[in-house]
Write an enzyme that holds these catalytic residues in place. Structure first.
Site, PDB file in Angstrom:
ATOM      1  N   SER A  12      34.816  43.572  44.881  1.00  0.00           N
ATOM      2  CA  SER A  12      33.511  43.413  45.529  1.00  0.00           C
ATOM      3  C   SER A  12      33.558  44.142  46.869  1.00  0.00           C
ATOM      4  O   SER A  12      33.826  45.337  46.902  1.00  0.00           O
ATOM      5  CB  SER A  12      33.170  41.927  45.676  1.00  0.00           C
ATOM      6  OG  SER A  12      31.849  41.758  46.122  1.00  0.00           O
ATOM      7  N   HIS A  39      30.787  44.613  42.182  1.00  0.00           N
ATOM      8  CA  HIS A  39      29.491  43.989  42.458  1.00  0.00           C
ATOM      9  C   HIS A  39      28.514  45.024  43.013  1.00  0.00           C
ATOM     10  O   HIS A  39      28.573  45.386  44.179  1.00  0.00           O
ATOM     11  CB  HIS A  39      29.660  42.848  43.460  1.00  0.00           C
ATOM     12  CG  HIS A  39      30.313  41.641  42.890  1.00  0.00           C
ATOM     13  ND1 HIS A  39      30.766  40.600  43.662  1.00  0.00           N
ATOM     14  CD2 HIS A  39      30.584  41.275  41.610  1.00  0.00           C
ATOM     15  CE1 HIS A  39      31.295  39.672  42.895  1.00  0.00           C
ATOM     16  NE2 HIS A  39      31.196  40.061  41.644  1.00  0.00           N
ATOM     17  N   ASP A 130      34.268  35.148  42.773  1.00  0.00           N
ATOM     18  CA  ASP A 130      34.127  35.686  41.427  1.00  0.00           C
ATOM     19  C   ASP A 130      35.476  36.261  41.005  1.00  0.00           C
ATOM     20  O   ASP A 130      36.190  36.873  41.790  1.00  0.00           O
ATOM     21  CB  ASP A 130      33.048  36.769  41.409  1.00  0.00           C
ATOM     22  CG  ASP A 130      32.658  37.179  40.000  1.00  0.00           C
ATOM     23  OD1 ASP A 130      32.954  36.430  39.055  1.00  0.00           O
ATOM     24  OD2 ASP A 130      32.034  38.248  39.849  1.00  0.00           O
TER      25      ASP A 130
END
Length: 334
Positions: A12, A39, A130
């Site tokens: 990310s 992401h 995540d």
């Protein structure tokens, strides 16, 4: 004997630079397929071009239904989950997980279910958590778990969460990860034959269904909570897998504790900004009424509307100032 020939990577915040470093250092004869989720939401992505330009491996956005080939980097395209099913890549616009699409957990979980011990799951830099549940699924299915050293990461939260959730096999700074991955995918060794845990299989099935007909599966993985889904406002079910709390709704939206809190914060902020706008519009309407009443010679009523306008604008300004302070104090996400 066998080899681990699927490397599934999630990143990310700070992930573009980290992925470029990996792509630049992996050798041209890297004997595994590399699957990547960053992401990016719905934003256009030049990530395949960036990865292909720095290293010897070809990189491209994954295509729905294509088989995986060793020595190729497959990147999740914008607004699509990247999944593995029956040995092929699958793209899904199913419900968001951890407030993201593409998300890391669905990739790692699906690769674990489909490829089991052949998978190496990798969690790189990023905020929130995540990838933690997905990496746990990789381990539960016999694969290897690799995490970037949080002290080396641009955003240490995702690696730290993965370490807190899973018995990770390797923790290394980014500079050592390419050599580690190259060594791991070249090792011939007995791969464990592990049965896919029921909860991992059920959650993967729910993701592959893309939000359709999951109601009868919810009681199999958890129990109803008193919370509601920030995306669709349905009841959230508390997933019970022995790790940190996670949540799912009937539609298929899934959250970790941290991502649920972040989603709730965003929903609260949006509602409060809507209240600011409503107060501002109330003030403007009161001013218009005051002008109309004044033109009709109804001065007393006009004064009352002017007072109402000042009160509404004062409340709007006070709430707006508090919101700006709240937003400034919040940690970044990504």
């Amino acid at each position: 004997m066998g080899r681990r020939d699927v490397v599934a990577i999630g990143a990310s915040a700070g992930g573009v630079q980290a992925l470029q470093h990996l792509a630049a250092a992996l050798p041209a004869d890297f004997p595994a397929a590399v699957l990547v989720v960053l992401h990016i939401g719905m934003h256009r992505s030049a990530l395949p071009r960036l990865l292909a330009s720095v290293g010897p491996l070809p990189a491209r956005h994954a295509v729905h239904g294509e088989p995986m080939h060793a020595g190729c980097i497959y990147v999740a395209p914008p607004d699509r989950h990247l999944l593995v099913s029956q040995g092929s890549l699958r793209l899904s616009r199913g419900p968001k997980e951890n407030h993201s699409r593409p998300a890391i957990d669905p990739l790692l979980r699906s690769a674990a279910v489909d490829c089991r011990a052949r998978v190496i799951g990798v969690v790189l830099t990023g905020y929130l958590d995540d990838g933690s549940a997905g990496l746990a699924a990789v381990k539960a299915c016999g694969g290897l778990a690799v995490v970037q050293d949080p002290e080396d990461a641009y955003a240490p939260q995702m690696p730290s969460s993965a370490l807190a959730t899973t018995a990770v096999d390797h923790v290394e700074p980014l500079s050592r990860l390419p050599a580690l991955l190259d060594r791991l995918v070249r090792e011939d060794q007995p791969l464990p034959d592990v049965k896919v845990p029921d909860i991992v299989k059920i959650e993967n099935d729910m993701t592959l269904l893309e939000g359709r007909a999951v109601e009868n599966r919810m009681p199999l993985i958890g129990k109803p909570s008193s919370l509601t889904c920030p995306e669709c406002h349905g009841t959230l079910w508390q997933v019970e897998d022995g790790s940190r709390l996670r949540y799912r709704c009937h539609t298929g939206h899934a959250y970790s504790e941290l991502s649920l809190r972040e989603s709730q914060r965003e929903s609260t902020e949006a509602a409060l900004w809507a209240a600011v706008r409503a107060l501002q519009e109330e003030a403007m309407m009161a001013k218009e009424m005051a002008r109309s009443l004044q033109a009709l010679g109804r001065s007393t009523e006009a004064l009352a509307e002017e007072s109402r306008a000042r009160d509404a604008m004062a409340r709007a300004e006070s709430l707006g100032e508090r919101l700006l302070r709240m937003v400034g104090a919040d940690a970044p996400n990504g």
